[in-house]
Write an enzyme that holds these catalytic residues in place. Structure first.
Site, PDB file in Angstrom:
ATOM      1  N   ASP A 174      -2.648   2.375  -6.281  1.00  0.00           N
ATOM      2  CA  ASP A 174      -1.701   2.316  -5.035  1.00  0.00           C
ATOM      3  C   ASP A 174      -1.714   1.129  -4.383  1.00  0.00           C
ATOM      4  O   ASP A 174      -0.896   1.045  -3.053  1.00  0.00           O
ATOM      5  CB  ASP A 174      -1.800   3.611  -4.346  1.00  0.00           C
ATOM      6  CG  ASP A 174      -2.920   3.788  -3.499  1.00  0.00           C
ATOM      7  OD1 ASP A 174      -3.999   2.912  -3.928  1.00  0.00           O
ATOM      8  OD2 ASP A 174      -3.176   4.498  -2.359  1.00  0.00           O
ATOM      9  N   GLU A 175      -2.260  -0.229  -4.494  1.00  0.00           N
ATOM     10  CA  GLU A 175      -2.267  -0.980  -3.700  1.00  0.00           C
ATOM     11  C   GLU A 175      -2.712  -2.257  -4.502  1.00  0.00           C
ATOM     12  O   GLU A 175      -3.285  -2.611  -5.464  1.00  0.00           O
ATOM     13  CB  GLU A 175      -3.848  -0.886  -2.790  1.00  0.00           C
ATOM     14  CG  GLU A 175      -3.888  -1.959  -1.805  1.00  0.00           C
ATOM     15  CD  GLU A 175      -5.259  -1.361  -0.933  1.00  0.00           C
ATOM     16  OE1 GLU A 175      -5.634  -2.160  -0.034  1.00  0.00           O
ATOM     17  OE2 GLU A 175      -5.952  -0.467  -1.341  1.00  0.00           O
ATOM     18  N   ASP A 223       0.981  -1.344  -0.131  1.00  0.00           N
ATOM     19  CA  ASP A 223      -0.038   0.109  -0.064  1.00  0.00           C
ATOM     20  C   ASP A 223       0.854   1.090   0.015  1.00  0.00           C
ATOM     21  O   ASP A 223       1.684   1.636   1.094  1.00  0.00           O
ATOM     22  CB  ASP A 223      -0.899   0.185   1.298  1.00  0.00           C
ATOM     23  CG  ASP A 223      -2.202   0.895   1.040  1.00  0.00           C
ATOM     24  OD1 ASP A 223      -1.903   1.720   0.210  1.00  0.00           O
ATOM     25  OD2 ASP A 223      -3.093   0.950   1.952  1.00  0.00           O
TER      26      ASP A 223
END
Length: 482
Positions: A105-106, A11
């Site tokens: 983003d993960e 993350d």
């Protein structure tokens, strides 16, 4: 559930805000809020410095401004975020063929499937190297969680934030989860948390002790069974490499309700073009055109039309969206419009082009995503300068917009590789000032002459004509134009 912590969850830390801080030296270590800046805008991401004041994602932007009035408020630069996300995803795919992105983003990574980790020690080494590689390639930080299941890996990455690594050793899961709040478990939001609290259940250990039958009674069969399994740290879900795209859509929320039917039609056509642009960018076409209208009273209407075959023709999508709009009453005003395409395929049905008026294949204009609705008319208007977006001055080099209003735009001239830069204010129509593409966050070579605009000594220089320039992220007198 496996016996080694070989599922990794990455993350990125406050991703959008961190990108903005990395690209703007004057904002590093300061409160930054990224999102829609209009009266109905919401926060997309807040930097950790802004979170100290209580600002968080999905918060109304007006509330964020009250909590952190001195923060820098910036309009998102999604193309830049996507390009940096792809750099990170390439690093993940080098570790394993099984990478499951959840957002820009993960992502989850199955290290065992890639043969890169097989026990706790090897997994920890991979996680540490990944964090170092991300920093080297993007200049950003990410938090890594390692565990034997997806649920626990995600919990571990949350525990690791910001810029850390947490590994949950197999056999320790129950002891680790037990004293934590029930809110740590996926699917337990404020409402479910309050419901459990009223029943005397506040920790994961109490959740497990309540038993499956009691949880089913409190929460229903599906949710009760799932929550009991999570309380016992049971999660057998696999990392799925590809998530099938089911639809492509775009939508806009308007600061002021639109009442003019002609204006609504123009907005729908513009959204249809943006949707097709995304469709083509993904190499897809689709059969079903969907129109979404949220009216003045917050009621939301959805209309759809299925074509004979898949298309990526902008005129076909525009005409279908216009037909759908004819069936919607917009008399009271419209606050949100959206156009989507579903029933996706990787080919087009050529005879569908005959449905469109005009040219058989129409070329799309430049992306109008940042263009205000009033610009679609024939009357020329001032150029818009969204706060945070990149510009270039023919004499002063690269910079970014701090704010605009009353016919002026304030620019800070700096790059990711310079110190904090100087601030200048110009007329919005200055011919020497033009929009620019973002610079890479990590320089492949030292910046050339004129690129490091912060001055040789690294100190900020404020020339006389910028005396009224706002602080970073603030608007010029008159307020920022979102």
């Amino acid at each position: 559930m496996r016996t080694a912590p070989t599922i990794l969850h990455l993350d990125m830390d406050a991703f959008y805000a961190s990108v903005e801080q990395a690209s703007k030296p004057s904002l590093r270590g300061k409160a930054v809020v990224v999102g829609g800046l209009g009266p109905r805008g919401v926060v997309a991401t807040a930097s950790y410095e802004a979170r100290v004041f209580g600002v968080h994602s999905a918060m109304p932007m007006g509330q964020a401004r009250r909590l952190a009035p001195n923060a820098a408020y910036l309009v998102p630069r999604f193309e830049l975020y996507r390009s940096i996300s792809e750099q990170v995803m390439r690093l993940l795919r080098a570790l394993s063929p099984l990478v499951e992105p959840l957002s820009l983003d993960e992502a989850f990574v199955d290290l065992e499937a890639g043969g890169t980790a097989w026990d706790a020690d090897s997994a920890r080494l991979v996680g540490a190297k990944l964090r170092a590689d991300i920093r080297a390639v993007t200049g950003l930080t990410g938090s890594v969680g390692l565990a034997a299941s997806k649920m626990l890996a995600k919990i571990a990455s949350e525990e690791a934030k910001p810029d850390g690594l947490v590994l949950i050793a197999p056999g320790t899961e129950r002891a680790m989860l037990g004293p934590k709040s029930v809110r740590i478990l996926p699917g337990v939001g404020p409402a479910t948390g309050d419901h459990l609290r009223r029943a005397g259940i506040t920790t994961v250990e109490e959740l497990a002790e309540a038993g499956e039958d009691e949880l089913v009674r409190l929460l229903g069969k599906a949710h009760g069974h799932a929550l009991y399994a999570m309380a016992l740290a049971r999660d057998d879900r696999s990392v799925v490499a590809e998530r099938e795209t089911k639809s492509v859509s775009v939508e806009d929320t308007y600061d002021v309700d639109i009442h003019d039917r002609v204006r609504v039609g123009v907005e729908v056509a513009r959204l249809a073009d943006r949707c097709v642009r995304r469709l083509r960018g993904s190499g897809l076409s689709g059969r079903t055109i969907v129109l979404k209208v949220r009216r003045y009273d917050f009621s939301t209407l959805t209309r759809s039309e299925t074509l004979r075959g898949p298309t990526d023709d902008p005129a076909v999508v525009r005409e279908a969206a216009a037909r759908l709009l004819d069936s919607v009453d917009t008399t009271g005003g419209v606050r949100l419009l959206g156009v989507g395409v579903s029933g996706l395929a990787d080919y087009t049905q050529e005879d569908l082009f005959a449905q469109a008026a005009g040219e058989r294949v129409e070329e799309l204009a430049e992306e109008p995503g940042e263009k205000p609705a009033e610009e679609v008319g024939r009357t020329p208007v001032e150029r818009r300068w969204p706060p945070g977006h990149d510009v270039r001055h023919a004499e002063l080099g690269h910079g970014w917009v701090q704010g605009s209003g009353l016919g002026r735009v304030t620019v800070r001239f700096e790059t990711p590789y310079s110190g904090p830069g100087r601030v200048r204010t110009f007329p919005v129509g200055d011919p020497l000032l033009t929009p620019a593409e973002p610079l890479p966050l990590v320089a492949s070579a030292p910046p050339g002459p004129g690129e490091g605009a912060g001055g040789a000594d690294g100190f900020e220089v404020a020339p006389a004509d910028s005396a009224a320039a706002p602080a970073p992220g603030a608007a010029d007198p008159g307020g920022a134009v979102p």
